[in-house]
Design a protein around this motif. Structure first.
Motif, PDB file in Angstrom:
ATOM      1  N   THR A 200       0.819  -1.257  -0.110  1.00 31.52           N
ATOM      2  CA  THR A 200       0.057   0.011  -0.044  1.00 31.52           C
ATOM      3  C   THR A 200       0.811   1.337  -0.017  1.00 31.52           C
ATOM      4  O   THR A 200       0.547   2.058  -0.667  1.00 31.52           O
ATOM      5  N   MET A 201       1.987   1.253   0.767  1.00 27.37           N
ATOM      6  CA  MET A 201       2.844   2.554   0.974  1.00 27.37           C
ATOM      7  C   MET A 201       3.566   2.824  -0.579  1.00 27.37           C
ATOM      8  O   MET A 201       3.702   3.770  -0.767  1.00 27.37           O
ATOM      9  N   ALA A 202       3.802   1.688  -0.980  1.00 27.27           N
ATOM     10  CA  ALA A 202       4.592   1.786  -2.321  1.00 27.27           C
ATOM     11  C   ALA A 202       3.470   2.245  -3.360  1.00 27.27           C
ATOM     12  O   ALA A 202       4.078   3.287  -4.316  1.00 27.27           O
ATOM     13  N   LEU A 203       2.329   1.901  -3.206  1.00 24.31           N
ATOM     14  CA  LEU A 203       1.189   2.411  -4.137  1.00 24.31           C
ATOM     15  C   LEU A 203       1.021   3.871  -4.150  1.00 24.31           C
ATOM     16  O   LEU A 203       0.930   4.755  -5.236  1.00 24.31           O
ATOM     17  N   LEU A 204       0.975   4.178  -2.709  1.00 24.28           N
ATOM     18  CA  LEU A 204       0.809   5.551  -2.456  1.00 24.28           C
ATOM     19  C   LEU A 204       1.988   6.660  -2.823  1.00 24.28           C
ATOM     20  O   LEU A 204       1.658   7.856  -3.046  1.00 24.28           O
ATOM     21  N   VAL A 205       3.168   6.243  -2.750  1.00 19.19           N
ATOM     22  CA  VAL A 205       4.263   6.841  -3.364  1.00 19.19           C
ATOM     23  C   VAL A 205       4.179   7.408  -4.721  1.00 19.19           C
ATOM     24  O   VAL A 205       4.315   8.545  -4.952  1.00 19.19           O
ATOM     25  N   VAL A 206       3.717   6.270  -5.421  1.00 19.81           N
ATOM     26  CA  VAL A 206       3.480   6.403  -7.017  1.00 19.81           C
ATOM     27  C   VAL A 206       2.028   7.492  -7.087  1.00 19.81           C
ATOM     28  O   VAL A 206       2.343   8.464  -7.750  1.00 19.81           O
ATOM     29  N   ILE A 207       1.116   7.192  -6.213  1.00 18.44           N
ATOM     30  CA  ILE A 207      -0.076   7.691  -6.481  1.00 18.44           C
ATOM     31  C   ILE A 207       0.151   9.471  -5.990  1.00 18.44           C
ATOM     32  O   ILE A 207      -0.285  10.563  -6.719  1.00 18.44           O
ATOM     33  N   GLY A 208       0.886   9.614  -4.730  1.00 19.85           N
ATOM     34  CA  GLY A 208       1.193  10.985  -4.364  1.00 19.85           C
ATOM     35  C   GLY A 208       2.109  11.771  -5.577  1.00 19.85           C
ATOM     36  O   GLY A 208       1.843  13.016  -5.425  1.00 19.85           O
ATOM     37  N   MET A 209       2.891  11.185  -6.336  1.00 23.96           N
ATOM     38  CA  MET A 209       3.463  11.889  -7.287  1.00 23.96           C
ATOM     39  C   MET A 209       2.615  12.226  -8.289  1.00 23.96           C
ATOM     40  O   MET A 209       2.917  13.179  -9.166  1.00 23.96           O
TER      41      MET A 209
ATOM     42  N   VAL B   3      -9.168   6.075   0.513  1.00 22.91           N
ATOM     43  CA  VAL B   3      -9.508   5.667   1.882  1.00 22.91           C
ATOM     44  C   VAL B   3     -10.632   4.808   2.167  1.00 22.91           C
ATOM     45  O   VAL B   3     -10.368   3.515   2.610  1.00 22.91           O
ATOM     46  N   PRO B   4     -11.907   4.816   1.336  1.00 21.14           N
ATOM     47  CA  PRO B   4     -12.689   3.862   1.351  1.00 21.14           C
ATOM     48  C   PRO B   4     -12.601   2.609   0.977  1.00 21.14           C
ATOM     49  O   PRO B   4     -13.305   1.815   1.098  1.00 21.14           O
ATOM     50  N   LEU B   5     -11.726   2.465   0.015  1.00 17.54           N
ATOM     51  CA  LEU B   5     -11.242   1.264  -0.709  1.00 17.54           C
ATOM     52  C   LEU B   5     -10.111   0.556   0.374  1.00 17.54           C
ATOM     53  O   LEU B   5     -10.344  -0.668   0.695  1.00 17.54           O
ATOM     54  N   PHE B   6      -9.118   1.025   0.988  1.00 13.86           N
ATOM     55  CA  PHE B   6      -7.900   0.497   1.550  1.00 13.86           C
ATOM     56  C   PHE B   6      -8.100   0.423   3.117  1.00 13.86           C
ATOM     57  O   PHE B   6      -7.761  -0.435   3.852  1.00 13.86           O
ATOM     58  N   ALA B   7      -8.975   1.289   3.583  1.00  8.36           N
ATOM     59  CA  ALA B   7      -9.261   1.225   5.181  1.00  8.36           C
ATOM     60  C   ALA B   7     -10.022  -0.131   5.533  1.00  8.36           C
ATOM     61  O   ALA B   7      -9.381  -0.727   6.737  1.00  8.36           O
ATOM     62  N   PRO B   8     -11.108  -0.407   5.043  1.00  5.61           N
ATOM     63  CA  PRO B   8     -11.555  -1.521   5.209  1.00  5.61           C
ATOM     64  C   PRO B   8     -10.782  -2.934   5.238  1.00  5.61           C
ATOM     65  O   PRO B   8     -10.793  -3.878   5.995  1.00  5.61           O
ATOM     66  N   VAL B   9      -9.891  -2.814   3.979  1.00  2.00           N
ATOM     67  CA  VAL B   9      -8.935  -3.914   3.853  1.00  2.00           C
ATOM     68  C   VAL B   9      -8.027  -4.002   4.996  1.00  2.00           C
ATOM     69  O   VAL B   9      -7.737  -5.288   5.548  1.00  2.00           O
ATOM     70  N   ALA B  10      -7.484  -2.874   5.374  1.00  2.00           N
ATOM     71  CA  ALA B  10      -6.498  -3.131   6.427  1.00  2.00           C
ATOM     72  C   ALA B  10      -7.137  -3.610   7.709  1.00  2.00           C
ATOM     73  O   ALA B  10      -6.670  -4.288   8.580  1.00  2.00           O
TER      74      ALA B  10
ATOM     75  N   PHE C  86      -0.956   6.226   6.086  1.00  2.00           N
ATOM     76  CA  PHE C  86      -1.645   6.356   4.522  1.00  2.00           C
ATOM     77  C   PHE C  86      -1.691   7.982   4.631  1.00  2.00           C
ATOM     78  O   PHE C  86      -1.366   8.408   3.315  1.00  2.00           O
ATOM     79  N   MET C  87      -2.099   8.685   5.503  1.00  2.44           N
ATOM     80  CA  MET C  87      -1.944  10.253   5.545  1.00  2.44           C
ATOM     81  C   MET C  87      -0.798  10.730   5.208  1.00  2.44           C
ATOM     82  O   MET C  87      -0.377  11.672   4.487  1.00  2.44           O
ATOM     83  N   TYR C  88       0.307  10.286   5.899  1.00  2.00           N
ATOM     84  CA  TYR C  88       1.665  10.886   5.903  1.00  2.00           C
ATOM     85  C   TYR C  88       2.428  10.703   4.653  1.00  2.00           C
ATOM     86  O   TYR C  88       2.902  11.511   4.335  1.00  2.00           O
ATOM     87  N   ASN C  89       2.011   9.425   4.089  1.00  4.78           N
ATOM     88  CA  ASN C  89       2.506   9.095   2.645  1.00  4.78           C
ATOM     89  C   ASN C  89       2.144  10.256   1.624  1.00  4.78           C
ATOM     90  O   ASN C  89       2.957  10.558   1.144  1.00  4.78           O
ATOM     91  N   LEU C  90       1.050  10.439   1.737  1.00  2.01           N
ATOM     92  CA  LEU C  90       0.582  11.385   0.775  1.00  2.01           C
ATOM     93  C   LEU C  90       0.780  12.796   1.089  1.00  2.01           C
ATOM     94  O   LEU C  90       0.823  13.778   0.204  1.00  2.01           O
ATOM     95  N   VAL C  91       1.023  12.953   2.420  1.00  2.00           N
ATOM     96  CA  VAL C  91       1.814  14.537   2.568  1.00  2.00           C
ATOM     97  C   VAL C  91       3.287  14.580   2.315  1.00  2.00           C
ATOM     98  O   VAL C  91       3.459  15.689   1.544  1.00  2.00           O
TER      99      VAL C  91
END
Length: 426
Positions: A319-328, A340-347, A361-366
């Protein structure tokens, strides 16, 4: 139909359409292909923004605008300069210290960057190149969403539902925020020593520190009152934001006396524009989330990820690796609202602490706010310093690398995130 909606959204976004409207057209196409009555769209949008917790965002935005107009940066800079101004990289330390304190007032990175950029750049450019000054300010501003109160945390908690509290996320950000601020100062000292930047500021003097602290104490007390009240259960995040607005107005009209009645329309307008951008994203994205639910995308995503791994740590890393790409590639508010509605329930299915996952999740996107090509802080600082964006990116690399190092540290040692919230009962 989900892929049609996502594809249309991405296509329009690439063509330059504002993300909120790209989401709207993608969602509209999805509803039309699913043969839903289109009246569903305004109904879902209204339901999404008709939220008491969501009111905290425009109120915190307004509080930040009032504090900037009240001239608090001058007092914060003087206080920070009395503490750390004489060290190697003194003015950079002043910037980071001011950013840390201002983060506990504004809750938003862009607001912090704008306020510090307009105030500090003239002083910084006397001793440092503009590119380095812009990189330091952007890094200090990125503390805004990490240190409470944080608009990003409010959005995450809203999208995650009852599994995560705003107060818990606020407390989760304190220790990582302190680590970030200290690390930024160490990096600034090393760069200043290596490049031979001159010492600035006055020598440390306890009497001067006490005098500047007395001038700044009324500003420093604001996050103590607001965040302390939210965490202590005295009032909600929205009520705390309203108190912050009243407190900011009091400081501007009574303490600094730099706020005028004529300034209020401008402050209200700027807060309204920024809040409207977030509100539009939430409203349009709620329709896309509705389409996800109808087509059981969360269940399919959960099944797919669980087929890849049963290890919670592997899920977090993926998830973190995916968010690094998405954050770019995607603006952070849009990413929260869509993902968040997709990944939070899976977590939760993996047995991961929702508060811990939410902060990561939040920090990665920050951090994504300082990763090109969609690094919004670079656009802000490039406009203020007139330095090309890629030059700012190069100067910022040590600070960005350290932010990712803190992410890795939080993943490896969850107690950094969870210890304080758990001690307070979250």
């Amino acid at each position: 139909m989900t892929w049609l909606a996502i594809g249309l959204f991405l296509g329009l976004a690439v063509l330059g359409m504002p993300l909120a409207f790209a989401l709207g057209f993608g969602s509209l196409a999805g509803l039309w292909m699913l043969d839903f009555e289109l009246v569903v769209m305004p109904q879902r949008m209204l339901h999404a923004v008709n939220s008491f917790p969501l009111m905290a965002i425009p109120l915190f935005m307004l509080a930040g605008e009032l504090m900037v107009r009240a001239g608090i940066m001058d007092r914060l800079i003087s206080f920070a300069n009395s503490l750390v101004g004489r060290m190697h990289g003194g003015l950079a330390h002043v910037t980071i210290t001011s950013g840390t304190i201002f983060a506990s007032v504004s809750g938003a990175a862009v607001a912090s960057a704008s306020a510090m950029g307009s105030t500090l750049v003239p002083s910084l450019r006397k001793y440092y190149p503009d590119a380095y000054s812009g990189a330091v300010i952007a890094s200090a501003a990125n503390l805004g969403p990490v240190i409470p109160p944080s608009n990003a945390m409010i959005v995450y908690a809203l999208m995650a539902g009852s599994s995560v509290s705003v107060g818990g996320l606020f407390m989760a950000g304190i220790l990582p925020g302190i680590l970030l601020a200290v690390g930024f100062m160490v990096i600034a000292s090393w760069i200043s020593w290596k490049r031979g930047y001159p010492l600035t500021g006055e020598r440390f003097n306890l009497c001067n520190v006490a005098r500047q602290a007395r001038r700044a104490i009324v500003i420093i007390l604001m996050p103590v009152i607001v965040v302390g009240g939210i965490v202590g259960g005295v009032f909600t995040a929205t009520e705390g934001a309203a108190i912050a607005v009243v407190y900011s107005a009091f400081i501007g009209f009574v303490v600094t006396r730099r706020l005028r009645i004529a300034d209020l329309p401008g402050c209200l307008y700027r807060a309204a524009v920024t809040s409207a951008m977030v509100g539009a994203l939430i409203a349009f994205a709620s329709v896309l989330t509705f389409i996800f639910t109808i087509e059981m995308v969360p269940m399919m995503l959960s099944s797919f990820i669980q087929s890849l791994t049963a290890d919670p740590m592997i899920f977090i890393l993926l998830t973190m690796a995916l968010l690094v790409v998405i954050g770019m590639l995607i603006e952070s508010n849009a990413a929260y609202i869509m993902l968040v509605p997709l990944f939070a329930p899976v977590a939760v299915l993996y047995g991961i602490d929702p508060l811990y996952f939410g902060f990561l999740f939040m920090y990665n996107l920050v951090v994504g706010m300082m990763t090109p090509p969609v690094g919004v802080l670079y656009f802000v600082m490039s406009g203020i310093t007139k330095v090309p964006m890629m030059t700012l990116v190069r100067e910022s690399l040590p600070f960005v690398a350290f932010q990712f190092a803190i992410l890795g540290l939080c993943i490896a040692f969850p107690q950094i995130v969870t210890a304080l919230p758990r001690a307070l009962g979250y």
